[in-house]
Design a protein around this motif. Structure first.
Motif, PDB file in Angstrom:
ATOM      1  N   ARG A   1       0.760  -1.334  -0.123  1.00 61.22           N
ATOM      2  CA  ARG A   1       0.420  -0.019  -0.299  1.00 61.22           C
ATOM      3  C   ARG A   1       0.669   1.722  -0.330  1.00 61.22           C
ATOM      4  O   ARG A   1       0.745   2.123  -0.726  1.00 61.22           O
TER       5      ARG A   1
ATOM      6  N   GLU B   1       2.051   1.608  -3.110  1.00 56.41           N
ATOM      7  CA  GLU B   1       1.509   2.172  -4.201  1.00 56.41           C
ATOM      8  C   GLU B   1       1.001   3.534  -3.809  1.00 56.41           C
ATOM      9  O   GLU B   1       1.046   4.418  -5.173  1.00 56.41           O
ATOM     10  N   GLU B   2       0.493   4.556  -3.127  1.00 55.13           N
ATOM     11  CA  GLU B   2       0.717   5.602  -2.557  1.00 55.13           C
ATOM     12  C   GLU B   2       2.067   6.178  -2.801  1.00 55.13           C
ATOM     13  O   GLU B   2       1.265   7.586  -3.552  1.00 55.13           O
TER      14      GLU B   2
ATOM     15  N   ASN C   1       1.292   6.531  -6.475  1.00 49.65           N
ATOM     16  CA  ASN C   1      -0.018   7.128  -7.235  1.00 49.65           C
ATOM     17  C   ASN C   1       0.874   8.990  -6.604  1.00 49.65           C
ATOM     18  O   ASN C   1       0.050   9.965  -7.873  1.00 49.65           O
ATOM     19  N   LEU C   2       0.656   9.313  -5.734  1.00 48.03           N
ATOM     20  CA  LEU C   2       0.979  10.262  -6.055  1.00 48.03           C
ATOM     21  C   LEU C   2       2.444  11.382  -6.613  1.00 48.03           C
ATOM     22  O   LEU C   2       1.763  12.112  -6.858  1.00 48.03           O
TER      23      LEU C   2
END
Length: 199
Positions: free
Chosen positions: A187, A190-191, A194-195
């Motif tokens: 996670r 993934e964050e 994405n950021l």
């Protein structure tokens, strides 16, 4: 008188024989001849009574002696037969005694062997009893050891099983923790992605 003289000659001829010959049939014939002549001369008138009596007395005494000789010979035969039987019985008795002595020696030897064998049997029986007792004691000890081993194996199995369960639970918890950590890291990655991808 002639008969008396012939009777005397026949009697003398008879008495000159050996005892064995006198008792033979030939000797008996001579004595019978002398006796018959003496009896026939009893009625002779030309011979004094004292002379006739003298010859007749000799004949009668000879018959008595012959009768006693026959009895004596019969006794001798019986005695010889008895002696023969005694000797035979003595030989048999001596043979039996010798056989008995040999049997006594053999019996003594056999009794010695029997006694020795009985001692050996008693010793072997004692050894057998001792071995049986030791075998029974070892059997009991083996049974006790087997029971003890069985109990130890059971206890060990239970202890190992308990440890494994605990270890399994611990590993499951660790695996769950790692899984959670895995998800957390993903996670985060993934964050991050994405950021920064929007920039």
């Amino acid at each position: 008188m002639a008969d008396l003289l012939e009777a005397a000659r026949q009697l003398i001829s008879f008495l000159d024989l050996s005892r064995a010959d006198a008792l033979s049939p030939q000797g008996e014939t001579r004595l019978n001849t002398a006796t018959a002549l003496a009896e026939r001369a009893q009625g002779a008138l030309d011979v004094p009574i004292s002379v006739r009596s003298q010859v007749q007395q000799c004949v009668r005494e000879t018959h008595l002696v012959i009768a006693e000789l026959r009895i004596l010979n019969s006794k001798r035969r019986s005695n010889r037969a008895a002696l023969t039987r005694q000797m035979k019985l003595k030989e048999e008795a001596e043979g039996t005694q010798k056989a008995m002595e040999e049997l006594v020696v053999e019996l003594t030897t056999e009794e010695s062997h029997v006694s020795s064998l009985e001692d050996q049997i008693a010793r072997l029986q004692q050894e057998l009893a001792d071995h049986k007792a030791r075998a029974e004691a070892k059997t009991r000890a083996l049974a006790t050891s087997a029971d003890k081993l069985e109990a130890l194996v059971k206890d060990y199995s239970e202890a190992v099983q308990t440890d494994c369960v605990a270890e399994g639970a611990k590993l499951d918890a660790e695996d769950e923790r790692l899984g959670t950590e895995w998800v957390r890291i993903r996670r985060a990655a993934e964050e991050f992605l994405n950021l920064h991808a929007q920039e």
